[in-house]
Motif scaffolding. Sequence first.
Motif, mmCIF file in Angstrom:
data_model
loop_
_atom_site.group_PDB
_atom_site.id
_atom_site.type_symbol
_atom_site.label_atom_id
_atom_site.label_comp_id
_atom_site.label_asym_id
_atom_site.label_seq_id
_atom_site.Cartn_x
_atom_site.Cartn_y
_atom_site.Cartn_z
ATOM 1 N N ARG A 53 1.110 -1.375 0.111
ATOM 2 C CA ARG A 53 -0.047 -0.184 0.349
ATOM 3 C C ARG A 53 0.793 1.296 -0.211
ATOM 4 O O ARG A 53 -0.038 2.012 0.282
ATOM 5 C CB ARG A 53 -0.820 -0.057 0.887
ATOM 6 N N GLU A 54 1.986 1.067 -0.272
ATOM 7 C CA GLU A 54 3.158 2.314 -0.281
ATOM 8 C C GLU A 54 4.050 2.181 -1.335
ATOM 9 O O GLU A 54 4.232 0.831 -1.623
ATOM 10 C CB GLU A 54 4.047 2.367 1.301
ATOM 11 N N GLU A 55 4.137 3.700 -1.959
ATOM 12 C CA GLU A 55 5.223 2.987 -3.124
ATOM 13 C C GLU A 55 6.207 3.538 -2.807
ATOM 14 O O GLU A 55 6.535 5.195 -1.688
ATOM 15 C CB GLU A 55 4.305 3.427 -4.366
ATOM 16 N N SER A 56 7.160 3.648 -4.105
ATOM 17 C CA SER A 56 8.787 4.747 -3.309
ATOM 18 C C SER A 56 9.049 5.065 -4.961
ATOM 19 O O SER A 56 8.672 4.493 -5.957
ATOM 20 C CB SER A 56 9.720 3.996 -2.457
ATOM 21 N N ASP A 57 8.869 6.089 -4.638
ATOM 22 C CA ASP A 57 8.626 7.311 -5.921
ATOM 23 C C ASP A 57 10.185 7.553 -6.656
ATOM 24 O O ASP A 57 10.365 8.621 -6.359
ATOM 25 C CB ASP A 57 7.847 8.513 -6.002
ATOM 26 N N LEU A 58 10.113 6.531 -7.216
ATOM 27 C CA LEU A 58 11.817 7.021 -8.377
ATOM 28 C C LEU A 58 11.810 8.193 -9.498
ATOM 29 O O LEU A 58 12.632 8.406 -9.987
ATOM 30 C CB LEU A 58 12.497 5.560 -8.773
ATOM 31 N N ARG A 59 10.150 8.302 -10.227
ATOM 32 C CA ARG A 59 10.755 9.052 -11.008
ATOM 33 C C ARG A 59 10.634 10.140 -10.221
ATOM 34 O O ARG A 59 11.440 10.920 -11.265
ATOM 35 C CB ARG A 59 9.435 8.392 -11.658
ATOM 36 N N ALA A 60 9.461 10.817 -9.601
ATOM 37 C CA ALA A 60 10.560 12.021 -8.607
ATOM 38 C C ALA A 60 11.916 12.395 -8.298
ATOM 39 O O ALA A 60 12.176 13.492 -8.986
ATOM 40 C CB ALA A 60 9.391 12.026 -7.978
ATOM 41 N N SER A 61 12.157 11.103 -7.930
ATOM 42 C CA SER A 61 13.836 11.438 -7.609
ATOM 43 C C SER A 61 14.393 11.181 -9.395
ATOM 44 O O SER A 61 15.405 12.194 -9.211
ATOM 45 C CB SER A 61 14.632 9.344 -6.861
ATOM 46 N N MET A 62 14.233 10.831 -10.183
ATOM 47 C CA MET A 62 14.832 10.769 -11.142
ATOM 48 C C MET A 62 14.692 11.893 -11.839
ATOM 49 O O MET A 62 16.019 12.810 -12.247
ATOM 50 C CB MET A 62 14.109 10.090 -11.906
ATOM 51 N N ARG A 63 13.492 12.451 -12.000
ATOM 52 C CA ARG A 63 13.386 14.269 -12.319
ATOM 53 C C ARG A 63 14.023 15.333 -12.236
ATOM 54 O O ARG A 63 14.201 16.570 -12.394
ATOM 55 C CB ARG A 63 11.317 14.307 -12.983
ATOM 56 N N ALA A 64 13.893 15.287 -10.002
ATOM 57 C CA ALA A 64 14.690 16.057 -9.857
ATOM 58 C C ALA A 64 15.824 16.486 -9.602
ATOM 59 O O ALA A 64 16.656 16.889 -8.935
ATOM 60 C CB ALA A 64 14.205 16.208 -7.823
ATOM 61 N N GLY A 65 16.547 14.987 -10.282
ATOM 62 C CA GLY A 65 17.801 15.302 -10.700
ATOM 63 C C GLY A 65 18.540 14.338 -9.840
ATOM 64 O O GLY A 65 20.074 14.242 -9.512
#
Length: 328
Positions: free
Chosen positions: A276-288
Amino acid sequence: MELIDRHGRVATDLRVSLTDRCNLRCQYCMPAEGLDWLPTEDTLTDDELNRLIRIGVEMLGIRDVRFTGGEPLLRRSLPSIVATTKALPSRPRTAMTSNGLGLKHTAGALAAAGLDRVNISLDTTDPATFERITRRNRLHDVIDGLAAAHEAGLRPVKINAVLLRGINDHEAPDLLRWSTKHEYELRFIEQMPLDAQHGWSREAMVTADETLALLGEHFRLTPLDGRGSAPAEKFLVDDGPHTVGIIGSVTKPFCGDCNRVRLTADGQIMNCLFAREESDLRASMRAGASDVQIAERWAAAMMTKLPGHGIDDPTFLQSDRPMSAIGG
Ligand code: SAM
């Protein structure tokens, strides 16, 4: 670094969802009208996807990469994603879970790109039952896709089947006969509470034991040892050489041996199909974020992996994401 959780399990098998879209509407997965698909800007680009797969394989010990969805064949760049994955120095094993629609035209290209194996989902060989379950009249395309996969050497060609009470459970022996005749390896999977409509019920689910009993009326089934981290309990059919697998995801969970981790098409790490929890690697990637920072975030995401899926727990809550948006 490795993807170890608090219970000592190490994830080496990455399931990558390439899209949440699908061209079938299987009633145990999606409503007839489909779902609100992910907006394009939220979906990982090929470069982002390839980067995360590379980080998983080169920095985090991933050895198996399975492409899934939604329907992975709907992603046009699939052959190039497979080729990029297979070109990584450790040459991870590559596989795909697909409904087989259109595979007739792409199986050769996928094999040439480095795809090793496929699992094709097929619940029946009866056209009317197929249409009833999937809400599409496409059985012939799946059958052509299976043949093309076999022809292209994507072996063993496995079939995943879900039995639905009163709809296709009586066809289980026919499906096994048909599969062995064509040299496909059939596995039955218990229906799980992963449908978008939240229509799953334990009473309606055909259990692994029931499936075994159904098949046992027609075949001599001898249990094979050595399940390891594989979910299927395997049986020799009529003394072999063919086998059948039965996956009791709900009634005989294999969470203690789980070696999987999932990457959704919008770049979220899910440490369990039921997380029920996710870890947002897209946000990390897009934040550099650097590769090392992403790898650390991914490794940290494994720490909350629960010991079991908890479907039997009275507090169990179905994930907000349906199976099609996680990647089965
Ligand atoms: N579209 C591809 C396919 O058909 O194989 C890949 C995605 S699909 C979600 C992956 C697998 O999940 C299929 O074998 C499908 O039958 C299975 N599946 C979907 N919903 C399920 C459910 N509620 N319980 C068990 N299996 C399910």
